[in-house]
Design a protein around this motif. Sequence first.
Motif, PDB file in Angstrom:
ATOM      1  N   GLU A  45       0.814  -1.213   0.000  1.00 18.41           N
ATOM      2  CA  GLU A  45       0.000   0.000   0.000  1.00 18.41           C
ATOM      3  C   GLU A  45       0.850   1.267   0.000  1.00 18.41           C
ATOM      4  O   GLU A  45       0.445   2.306   0.505  1.00 18.41           O
ATOM      5  N   SER A  46       2.019   1.186  -0.587  1.00 20.24           N
ATOM      6  CA  SER A  46       2.910   2.340  -0.744  1.00 20.24           C
ATOM      7  C   SER A  46       2.763   2.844  -2.176  1.00 20.24           C
ATOM      8  O   SER A  46       3.709   2.806  -2.963  1.00 20.24           O
ATOM      9  N   PHE A  47       1.585   3.323  -2.497  1.00 19.96           N
ATOM     10  CA  PHE A  47       1.258   3.678  -3.867  1.00 19.96           C
ATOM     11  C   PHE A  47       2.163   4.769  -4.443  1.00 19.96           C
ATOM     12  O   PHE A  47       2.391   4.803  -5.649  1.00 19.96           O
ATOM     13  N   THR A  48       2.676   5.628  -3.595  1.00 18.77           N
ATOM     14  CA  THR A  48       3.540   6.698  -4.099  1.00 18.77           C
ATOM     15  C   THR A  48       4.870   6.154  -4.623  1.00 18.77           C
ATOM     16  O   THR A  48       5.512   6.801  -5.443  1.00 18.77           O
ATOM     17  N   LYS A  49       5.284   4.971  -4.193  1.00 22.76           N
ATOM     18  CA  LYS A  49       6.534   4.388  -4.666  1.00 22.76           C
ATOM     19  C   LYS A  49       6.469   4.005  -6.141  1.00 22.76           C
ATOM     20  O   LYS A  49       7.487   3.925  -6.808  1.00 22.76           O
ATOM     21  N   SER A  99      -5.312   8.712   1.378  1.00 22.10           N
ATOM     22  CA  SER A  99      -4.081   9.392   0.965  1.00 22.10           C
ATOM     23  C   SER A  99      -3.727  10.514   1.931  1.00 22.10           C
ATOM     24  O   SER A  99      -2.579  10.948   1.985  1.00 22.10           O
ATOM     25  N   ALA A 100      -4.704  10.991   2.670  1.00 24.43           N
ATOM     26  CA  ALA A 100      -4.563  12.092   3.629  1.00 24.43           C
ATOM     27  C   ALA A 100      -4.229  13.417   2.960  1.00 24.43           C
ATOM     28  O   ALA A 100      -3.760  14.344   3.616  1.00 24.43           O
ATOM     29  N   ILE A 101      -4.475  13.528   1.652  1.00 25.17           N
ATOM     30  CA  ILE A 101      -4.206  14.807   0.984  1.00 25.17           C
ATOM     31  C   ILE A 101      -5.431  15.371   0.277  1.00 25.17           C
ATOM     32  O   ILE A 101      -5.386  16.478  -0.246  1.00 25.17           O
ATOM     33  N   GLU A 105      -7.805  21.876   0.376  1.00 24.77           N
ATOM     34  CA  GLU A 105      -6.973  22.477  -0.678  1.00 24.77           C
ATOM     35  C   GLU A 105      -5.532  22.649  -0.199  1.00 24.77           C
ATOM     36  O   GLU A 105      -4.592  22.436  -0.966  1.00 24.77           O
ATOM     37  N   GLU A 106      -5.354  22.989   1.063  1.00 23.83           N
ATOM     38  CA  GLU A 106      -4.000  23.194   1.598  1.00 23.83           C
ATOM     39  C   GLU A 106      -3.184  21.901   1.555  1.00 23.83           C
ATOM     40  O   GLU A 106      -2.024  21.894   1.166  1.00 23.83           O
ATOM     41  N   LYS A 107      -3.808  20.788   1.951  1.00 18.07           N
ATOM     42  CA  LYS A 107      -3.111  19.498   1.919  1.00 18.07           C
ATOM     43  C   LYS A 107      -2.806  19.083   0.483  1.00 18.07           C
ATOM     44  O   LYS A 107      -1.738  18.550   0.192  1.00 18.07           O
ATOM     45  N   TRP A 108      -3.754  19.318  -0.415  1.00 20.89           N
ATOM     46  CA  TRP A 108      -3.573  18.942  -1.820  1.00 20.89           C
ATOM     47  C   TRP A 108      -2.410  19.717  -2.453  1.00 20.89           C
ATOM     48  O   TRP A 108      -1.570  19.148  -3.124  1.00 20.89           O
ATOM     49  N   THR A 109      -2.372  21.020  -2.220  1.00 17.79           N
ATOM     50  CA  THR A 109      -1.307  21.821  -2.830  1.00 17.79           C
ATOM     51  C   THR A 109       0.046  21.568  -2.176  1.00 17.79           C
ATOM     52  O   THR A 109       1.075  21.711  -2.832  1.00 17.79           O
ATOM     53  N   ALA A 110       0.055  21.164  -0.910  1.00 16.73           N
ATOM     54  CA  ALA A 110       1.325  20.889  -0.226  1.00 16.73           C
ATOM     55  C   ALA A 110       1.868  19.492  -0.536  1.00 16.73           C
ATOM     56  O   ALA A 110       3.025  19.195  -0.266  1.00 16.73           O
ATOM     57  N   ALA A 111       1.060  18.640  -1.130  1.00 17.65           N
ATOM     58  CA  ALA A 111       1.466  17.260  -1.405  1.00 17.65           C
ATOM     59  C   ALA A 111       2.510  17.201  -2.517  1.00 17.65           C
ATOM     60  O   ALA A 111       2.616  18.099  -3.348  1.00 17.65           O
ATOM     61  N   SER A 112       3.257  16.116  -2.533  1.00 14.07           N
ATOM     62  CA  SER A 112       4.259  15.912  -3.581  1.00 14.07           C
ATOM     63  C   SER A 112       3.589  15.445  -4.871  1.00 14.07           C
ATOM     64  O   SER A 112       2.438  15.000  -4.861  1.00 14.07           O
ATOM     65  N   ALA A 114       4.289  12.772  -6.438  1.00 14.85           N
ATOM     66  CA  ALA A 114       4.053  11.335  -6.293  1.00 14.85           C
ATOM     67  C   ALA A 114       2.747  11.074  -5.542  1.00 14.85           C
ATOM     68  O   ALA A 114       1.981  10.170  -5.912  1.00 14.85           O
ATOM     69  N   GLU A 115       2.477  11.858  -4.514  1.00 21.41           N
ATOM     70  CA  GLU A 115       1.244  11.682  -3.746  1.00 21.41           C
ATOM     71  C   GLU A 115       0.022  12.018  -4.596  1.00 21.41           C
ATOM     72  O   GLU A 115      -0.957  11.271  -4.610  1.00 21.41           O
ATOM     73  N   ARG A 116       0.092  13.131  -5.308  1.00 22.15           N
ATOM     74  CA  ARG A 116      -1.042  13.516  -6.157  1.00 22.15           C
ATOM     75  C   ARG A 116      -1.226  12.512  -7.298  1.00 22.15           C
ATOM     76  O   ARG A 116      -2.352  12.155  -7.649  1.00 22.15           O
ATOM     77  N   ALA A 117      -0.125  12.040  -7.884  1.00 24.22           N
ATOM     78  CA  ALA A 117      -0.207  11.076  -8.988  1.00 24.22           C
ATOM     79  C   ALA A 117      -0.864   9.777  -8.520  1.00 24.22           C
ATOM     80  O   ALA A 117      -1.695   9.206  -9.237  1.00 24.22           O
ATOM     81  N   ALA A 118      -0.523   9.301  -7.329  1.00 29.77           N
ATOM     82  CA  ALA A 118      -1.124   8.064  -6.816  1.00 29.77           C
ATOM     83  C   ALA A 118      -2.636   8.204  -6.676  1.00 29.77           C
ATOM     84  O   ALA A 118      -3.383   7.273  -6.973  1.00 29.77           O
ATOM     85  N   VAL A 119      -3.088   9.371  -6.253  1.00 27.83           N
ATOM     86  CA  VAL A 119      -4.529   9.610  -6.133  1.00 27.83           C
ATOM     87  C   VAL A 119      -5.160   9.685  -7.519  1.00 27.83           C
ATOM     88  O   VAL A 119      -6.154   9.015  -7.801  1.00 27.83           O
TER      89      VAL A 119
END
Length: 175
Positions: A45-49, A99-101, A105-112, A114-119
């Motif tokens: 479950e390390s989708f960002t990897k 994903s916790a992001i 909006e603040e969490k989404w824009t602060a995410a990497s 890789a995190e946004r791509a996984a979502v």
Amino acid sequence: MTPKTFFKILPLMLLALVAFGCGGSGGTAEPQPIGDGVMEAIASESFTKVYDYLPDWQKDSDVKQTEVKMWRMKEGWDRWKDLKPRFEGDNGLDPKDKSAITGSEEKWTAASNAERAAVLMGFYKAYAADDFEKRLKDGKWYLADREVRLAIEGQGSAEFRYVNCYKDSIEVKCF
């Protein structure tokens, strides 16, 4: 979405995700580590990897696209209230905010990236299934099929199919 349905559409997500993965930075002689790495990232479950297996040109493109998207949000061309519904509900990209992001909006824009791509690639859709985690972690995955083709040096493709005891399967395709 049932786990079997998820695992049926997962190969399509991985195909889009890892379509150029065998090349990375100039190609690799053996694609097996890519298939195993993607499988391990999903099983743990390390989708960002999975983002690490994308080729450099695609990561560079993501950086540029992110700059444009963030500018569009800042200037009001794109609005968080229009984006947020894509994440919510059983058919959303992140129905339980695992994903916790996607909660703000603040969490989404602060995410990497890789995190946004996984979502955005839909990996978190799987949590809509009640027994997803059980099937994924308790399922004891093994390599069931492997096909590597090399037409011309540096222009090959590979397909790997992993199966568990529930007969769920994940395909990883590299070009």
